[in-house]
Design a protein around this motif. Structure first.
Motif, mmCIF file in Angstrom:
data_model
loop_
_atom_site.group_PDB
_atom_site.id
_atom_site.type_symbol
_atom_site.label_atom_id
_atom_site.label_comp_id
_atom_site.label_asym_id
_atom_site.label_seq_id
_atom_site.Cartn_x
_atom_site.Cartn_y
_atom_site.Cartn_z
ATOM 1 N N ALA A 1 116.651 -3.725 -28.388
ATOM 2 C CA ALA A 1 117.033 -4.856 -27.279
ATOM 3 C C ALA A 1 115.429 -5.849 -27.360
ATOM 4 O O ALA A 1 115.600 -6.834 -26.874
ATOM 5 N N LYS A 2 114.507 -4.996 -28.020
ATOM 6 C CA LYS A 2 113.285 -6.129 -28.050
ATOM 7 C C LYS A 2 113.290 -6.843 -29.230
ATOM 8 O O LYS A 2 112.425 -7.793 -29.387
ATOM 9 N N HIS B 1 120.661 -0.346 -22.445
ATOM 10 C CA HIS B 1 120.772 1.098 -22.245
ATOM 11 C C HIS B 1 119.376 1.836 -22.386
ATOM 12 O O HIS B 1 118.824 1.745 -23.380
ATOM 13 N N VAL B 2 119.186 2.732 -21.385
ATOM 14 C CA VAL B 2 117.764 3.589 -21.423
ATOM 15 C C VAL B 2 118.115 4.944 -21.119
ATOM 16 O O VAL B 2 119.138 5.420 -20.772
ATOM 17 N N PRO C 1 123.122 5.779 -19.437
ATOM 18 C CA PRO C 1 124.524 6.301 -19.696
ATOM 19 C C PRO C 1 124.245 8.037 -19.584
ATOM 20 O O PRO C 1 123.101 8.511 -19.756
ATOM 21 N N SER C 2 125.258 8.559 -19.126
ATOM 22 C CA SER C 2 125.325 10.020 -19.254
ATOM 23 C C SER C 2 125.694 10.995 -20.454
ATOM 24 O O SER C 2 125.679 12.098 -20.352
ATOM 25 N N HIS C 3 126.261 10.292 -21.260
ATOM 26 C CA HIS C 3 127.075 10.842 -22.411
ATOM 27 C C HIS C 3 125.894 11.340 -23.234
ATOM 28 O O HIS C 3 124.682 10.782 -23.654
ATOM 29 N N ILE D 1 118.238 0.179 -25.716
ATOM 30 C CA ILE D 1 119.120 -0.246 -26.659
ATOM 31 C C ILE D 1 120.142 -1.417 -26.049
ATOM 32 O O ILE D 1 120.661 -0.880 -24.988
ATOM 33 N N ALA D 2 120.045 -2.399 -26.569
ATOM 34 C CA ALA D 2 121.266 -3.331 -26.176
ATOM 35 C C ALA D 2 122.432 -3.029 -26.852
ATOM 36 O O ALA D 2 122.590 -2.741 -27.886
#
Length: 347
Positions: free
Chosen positions: A49-50, A73-74, A129-131, A145-146
């Motif tokens: 994402a950066k 996503h973090v 996310p929980s996955h 992460i984008a």
């Protein structure tokens, strides 16, 4: 680009973060490549994402308009603090109640992610996310992460690795195959910079659940704002569409049977999207696909995108779909169906 690699991984493997498959995918992300991975909602297409070039690759692979922002996503709250200037008290309550999980929060951006992620806005959409596979690859890369859905823009979102491969083979570095996803529709997106908070996209967390935690919640008018840039994915453009022309039919079985007869008289191949309870109601349909149980709306959400993709395989010319109660996750189902049909509703 070279052939897309596929890394099969067991989501329940011990020490998942350090498995060779996760490490290989994380290395690609660190190198600025883009990789698809499963989340609890749908498969995401991830990039650093950066890094402007990495985000550009996401837009190019998907054929996605660049004014449509991406969700970051973090794996932990430290990454959130690096990306956002503040986490409002209401946002803190939502994080405590629903993270990790299918809820995206729009918060003030610190400017540490690429402008291509935020589409030039002062806010950023972020979720945890929980996955286990998603969490593992984010942690292993040590990057925010984008990741939009891992499909060609406008197509039904992918809930299986084979869906991703069909759309993006040769366009991305790799796919982490962690099996079928769970929820089946994307995360709920909530704007936490408004009072009360505003739902920008219905999804895996329902409005009713949000109200239980924070009280009043607003809906963005129509969830499509033509007068301003979209703050979140899924607000502006046609999405989720099968190749055939699709119509929603609120009037139900008898009206759909009339439409089937009319279209078949024109020599067209007709598909119907139905549920287990009503699958015996359309004997003349050329293709009848069952999308879960009406009595359990979560099953409809789980199967929706897979069913829309199956219509393409069956080569139908037109699709008529039943409609659903917009309570709970049914609101997300109807949002996706309306976009898949391009707003075509037959009374």
């Amino acid at each position: 680009m070279a052939e897309t690699q596929v890394w099969r991984v067991d989501p329940n493997a011990p020490d998942l973060e350090h498995t060779p498959q996760i490490q290989a995918a994380a290395e690609k992300l660190v190198q600025g490549e883009i990789v698809a991975f499963p989340t609890e909602t749908v498969y995401g297409l991830g990039g650093n994402a950066k890094l402007q070039d990495s985000v550009r690759k996401i837009y190019e692979a998907k054929g996605r308009p660049s004014d449509n922002p991406l969700i970051v996503h973090v794996a932990n709250l430290e990454q959130v603090r690096e990306i956002c200037t503040e986490i409002h008290p209401v946002a803190q309550k939502l994080i405590h109640a629903f993270w990790p999980g299918p809820l995206t929060l729009v918060l003030p951006s610190r400017g540490t992610v690429s402008n291509a992620v935020t589409a030039g806005l002062s806010t950023v959409a972020i979720r945890m996310p929980s996955h286990p596979v998603a969490r593992a690859v984010i942690s292993a890369s040590n990057l925010p992460i984008a990741a939009p859905s891992a499909n060609r823009s406008g197509r039904p979102s992918p809930t299986q690795a084979e869906h991703v491969f069909h759309d993006l083979d040769g366009r991305i570095a790799g796919i982490l195959d962690g099996g079928e996803t769970g929820v089946g529709v994307e995360s709920t997106v909530v704007d936490c910079t408004t009072t009360p908070i505003t739902i920008l996209r219905p999804g895996g967390i329902t409005k009713e659940q949000l109200i239980e935690v924070v009280g009043p919640v607003s809906d963005d008018p129509g969830l499509v704002r033509s007068d301003q840039a979209p703050k979140a994915p899924g607000m502006k453009y046609k999405h989720y569409a099968p190749s055939a022309t699709m119509y929603l039919v609120p009037a139900g079985e008898s009206r759909i049977r009339e439409l089937i007869s009319s279209e078949k008289a024109k020599g067209r191949r007709v598909g119907v999207l139905t549920t287990e309870e009503k699958q015996g109601g359309y004997p003349d349909a050329d293709v009848l696909l069952v999308c879960g149980r009406r009595s359990e709306p979560s099953t409809v959400a789980h199967h929706l995108f897979d069913v829309l993709r199956h219509f393409d395989q069956k080569k139908v010319d037109v699709i008529f779909s039943e409609t659903f109660d917009q309570k709970g996750i049914g609101k997300a189902v109807m949002n996706r169906l309306s976009k898949a049909a391009g707003g075509r509703i037959l009374d």
